[in-house]
Design an enzyme around this catalytic site. Structure first.
Site, short mmCIF file in Angstrom:
data_model
loop_
_atom_site.label_atom_id
_atom_site.label_comp_id
_atom_site.label_asym_id
_atom_site.label_seq_id
_atom_site.Cartn_x
_atom_site.Cartn_y
_atom_site.Cartn_z
N ASP A 95 0.84 -1.20 0.00
CA ASP A 95 0.00 0.00 0.00
C ASP A 95 0.88 1.25 0.00
OD1 ASP A 95 -2.33 1.44 0.04
OD2 ASP A 95 -3.09 0.65 1.94
N HIS A 114 -7.99 -1.07 8.79
CA HIS A 114 -7.01 -0.55 7.83
C HIS A 114 -7.28 0.95 7.69
CE1 HIS A 114 -4.65 -1.06 3.94
NE2 HIS A 114 -5.31 0.06 3.66
N CYS A 133 -3.81 5.38 -2.10
CA CYS A 133 -4.37 4.55 -3.17
C CYS A 133 -4.44 5.39 -4.42
CB CYS A 133 -5.76 4.03 -2.80
SG CYS A 133 -6.50 3.12 -4.17
N ASN A 187 -0.99 5.34 5.09
CA ASN A 187 -1.65 4.54 6.14
C ASN A 187 -1.21 5.03 7.50
OD1 ASN A 187 -1.05 2.66 3.70
ND2 ASN A 187 -2.67 1.63 4.81
P1 HMG Z 1 -9.47 -4.82 -16.65
O1 HMG Z 1 -8.88 -3.89 -17.65
O2 HMG Z 1 -10.97 -4.82 -16.49
O3 HMG Z 1 -8.97 -6.30 -16.98
O4 HMG Z 1 -8.78 -4.55 -15.27
P2 HMG Z 1 -9.53 -7.39 -17.96
O5 HMG Z 1 -9.89 -8.58 -17.16
O6 HMG Z 1 -10.54 -6.79 -18.90
O7 HMG Z 1 -8.21 -7.74 -18.82
C1 HMG Z 1 -7.62 -6.80 -19.72
C2 HMG Z 1 -6.16 -7.18 -19.99
O8 HMG Z 1 -5.41 -7.06 -18.80
C3 HMG Z 1 -5.97 -8.62 -20.44
O9 HMG Z 1 -4.86 -8.62 -21.33
C4 HMG Z 1 -5.57 -9.35 -19.21
O10 HMG Z 1 -4.77 -10.51 -19.41
C5 HMG Z 1 -4.76 -8.29 -18.49
P3 HMG Z 1 -5.08 -8.82 -22.91
O11 HMG Z 1 -5.76 -10.17 -23.01
O12 HMG Z 1 -5.95 -7.68 -23.31
O13 HMG Z 1 -3.68 -8.76 -23.41
N1 HMG Z 1 -4.81 -8.49 -17.04
C6 HMG Z 1 -3.75 -8.62 -16.23
N2 HMG Z 1 -2.43 -8.58 -16.45
C7 HMG Z 1 -1.62 -8.78 -15.38
N3 HMG Z 1 -2.07 -9.01 -14.13
C8 HMG Z 1 -3.39 -9.05 -13.88
C9 HMG Z 1 -4.27 -8.84 -14.94
N4 HMG Z 1 -5.62 -8.81 -15.01
C10 HMG Z 1 -5.92 -8.60 -16.29
N5 HMG Z 1 -3.82 -9.28 -12.62
C11 HMG Z 1 -8.09 -5.23 -13.07
C12 HMG Z 1 -9.19 -5.25 -14.11
C13 HMG Z 1 -8.65 -5.78 -11.78
C14 HMG Z 1 -6.95 -6.11 -13.56
C15 HMG Z 1 -7.59 -3.78 -12.92
O14 HMG Z 1 -8.70 -2.99 -12.62
C16 HMG Z 1 -6.56 -3.64 -11.83
O15 HMG Z 1 -5.43 -4.11 -11.95
N6 HMG Z 1 -6.92 -2.95 -10.71
C17 HMG Z 1 -6.06 -2.83 -9.56
C18 HMG Z 1 -6.11 -1.45 -8.98
C19 HMG Z 1 -5.24 -1.41 -7.74
O16 HMG Z 1 -4.26 -2.15 -7.62
N7 HMG Z 1 -5.57 -0.50 -6.79
C20 HMG Z 1 -4.83 -0.39 -5.57
C21 HMG Z 1 -5.05 -1.52 -4.61
S1 HMG Z 1 -6.56 -1.37 -3.70
C22 HMG Z 1 -6.16 -0.37 -2.35
O17 HMG Z 1 -5.10 0.18 -2.32
C23 HMG Z 1 -7.12 -0.29 -1.19
C24 HMG Z 1 -6.67 -1.08 0.04
O18 HMG Z 1 -5.39 -0.63 0.51
C25 HMG Z 1 -7.71 -0.95 1.17
C26 HMG Z 1 -8.11 0.50 1.48
O19 HMG Z 1 -7.24 1.35 1.75
O20 HMG Z 1 -9.32 0.75 1.43
C27 HMG Z 1 -6.52 -2.58 -0.28
MG MG Z 2 -5.09 1.12 1.76
#
Ligand code: HMG
Ligand code: MG
Length: 316
Positions: free
Chosen positions: A25, A217, A250, A259
């Site tokens: 994070d 968190h 984030c 955090n």
């Molecule tokens: P999307 O574009 O909807 O993915 O993203 P898709 O399923 O349509 O796939 C599109 C392309 O991406 C495909 O490739 C997949 O293979 C590839 P293509 O066939 O077109 O060549 N792909 C990937 N490649 C590598 N690794 C993967 C992956 N998934 C698909 N995992 C997705 C959907 C979920 C992947 C995207 O929205 C994403 O990565 N989001 C993550 C955002 C993020 O990390 N945010 C920060 C974390 S959350 C947070 O910080 C909050 C927390 O701390 C708690 C709090 O504070 O509240 C936890």
């Molecule tokens: Mg967080």
């Protein structure tokens, strides 16, 4: 190093598990992208400081979070310490495929209590994200992994405003019902206050989800993270997420800052006589080193108060 006067308070647990999220994070929201060997050293230093759960990285789309695009390489370099767990974030089956086979034993999925954030962070609705998580949790459990769930925007959302407690409980239960062993309640933008924490935990308990299945968190945007933590501990929660040096945020949530700083948490818990197993001096040293690597000072008040002071000045 200076330490707080110890004065226990009634109604608190004897021991708290700190779930360290700095390498994930924290680093996901820093503008500087650290070399993979520096990340590996950070994780190793955190383990040496006594942190037994260290969220190492994310298997998300590298275009969405370029800071953590080296997840595979980092896991290959981790010098795993026996007894320490190194969970990773996994949003979908593609992420799970990437993580499996790299020695991962713990994963975390991450859902949202609001529709807007689900779309912004996961590119789908809340229902669509549950559909995405379902096979991930099933396959992870079949492979013998432990699965945690995060729920973001539990106290407020920058686009939707205050989030009703019942809505948070409803979405949180859906994540637990997938088979996750723990639900971490995210105050992604740090707007929660202690009474709100009490009300939310009470609502979860009334819905059959006790504090033993919950973690908290808190982001410290409005300086409430420690007060909120104390509220959660009084309600029976014993797992608290924190980030070394208070780095983080984030990238997909406007106004999310770092955090709760692990050092600030350890200082408070040490004063309360609550065990954490963490060596504060070693941790502060790590955050000072990390600040040098990131090119910006740690926002943690405890790091600022303790860092770099010669013993004589410290004792004045
Ligand atoms: P999307 O574009 O909807 O993915 O993203 P898709 O399923 O349509 O796939 C599109 C392309 O991406 C495909 O490739 C997949 O293979 C590839 P293509 O066939 O077109 O060549 N792909 C990937 N490649 C590598 N690794 C993967 C992956 N998934 C698909 N995992 C997705 C959907 C979920 C992947 C995207 O929205 C994403 O990565 N989001 C993550 C955002 C993020 O990390 N945010 C920060 C974390 S959350 C947070 O910080 C909050 C927390 O701390 C708690 C709090 O504070 O509240 C936890
Ligand atoms: Mg967080």
């Amino acid at each position: 190093m200076r330490a707080p006067f110890q004065a226990p308070m009634e109604g608190l647990p004897d021991r708290v598990t700190i779930y360290e999220v700095g390498p994930r994070d924290g680093l996901q929201n820093e503008s500087a992208i650290l070399p993979v060997e520096v990340k590996a050293e950070l994780v190793a230093r955190l383990a040496r400081a006594g942190l037994a759960t260290i969220e190492a990285t994310s298997f998300v789309h590298p275009k969405w979070v370029p800071q953590l695009a080296d997840a595979e390489e980092l896991l290959g370099r981790l010098d795993r310490v026996p007894g320490v767990r190194y969970p990773v974030l996994v949003p979908n089956e593609r992420g799970l495929d990437r993580a499996l086979g790299l020695g991962v034993t713990d994963i975390a999925i991450f859902g949202s209590a609001t529709e807007t954030f689900a779309r912004r962070n996961l590119n789908r609705s809340v229902d669509g994200s549950i559909e995405m998580f379902t096979p991930v949790v099933e396959r992870a459990l079949d492979a013998g992994l432990a699965v945690r769930a995060y729920l973001s925007m539990c106290f407020g959302d920058p686009w939707e405003g205050p989030v009703p407690v019942e809505q948070v409980v409803r979405h949180g239960r859906r994540l637990l019902d997938l088979g996750c062993s723990q639900l971490s309640l995210g105050d992604t933008i740090g707007v929660g206050t202690p009474g709100h924490v009490t009300a939310l935990l009470r609502a979860f308990a009334e819905a059959g989800v006790g504090p033993e299945r919950l973690a908290v968190h808190f982001h410290d945007t409005y300086g409430q993270a420690l007060a909120n933590t104390l509220s959660a501990l009084r309600a029976g929660v014993t797992v608290v997420d924190a980030s070394a040096g208070g780095i983080g945020g984030c990238p997909y949530a406007q106004s999310a800052t770092g955090n709760l700083a692990t050092e600030d948490l350890v200082w408070m818990l040490s004063g309360l006589g609550v065990e954490t197993g963490v060596d504060l001096e070693s941790l502060v040293g790590t955050s000072v080193w990390l600040a040098g690597e990131l090119g910006r000072p740690s926002p943690s008040r405890v790091v600022q108060a303790l860092a770099g002071k010669p013993p004589a000045e410290e004792e004045e």
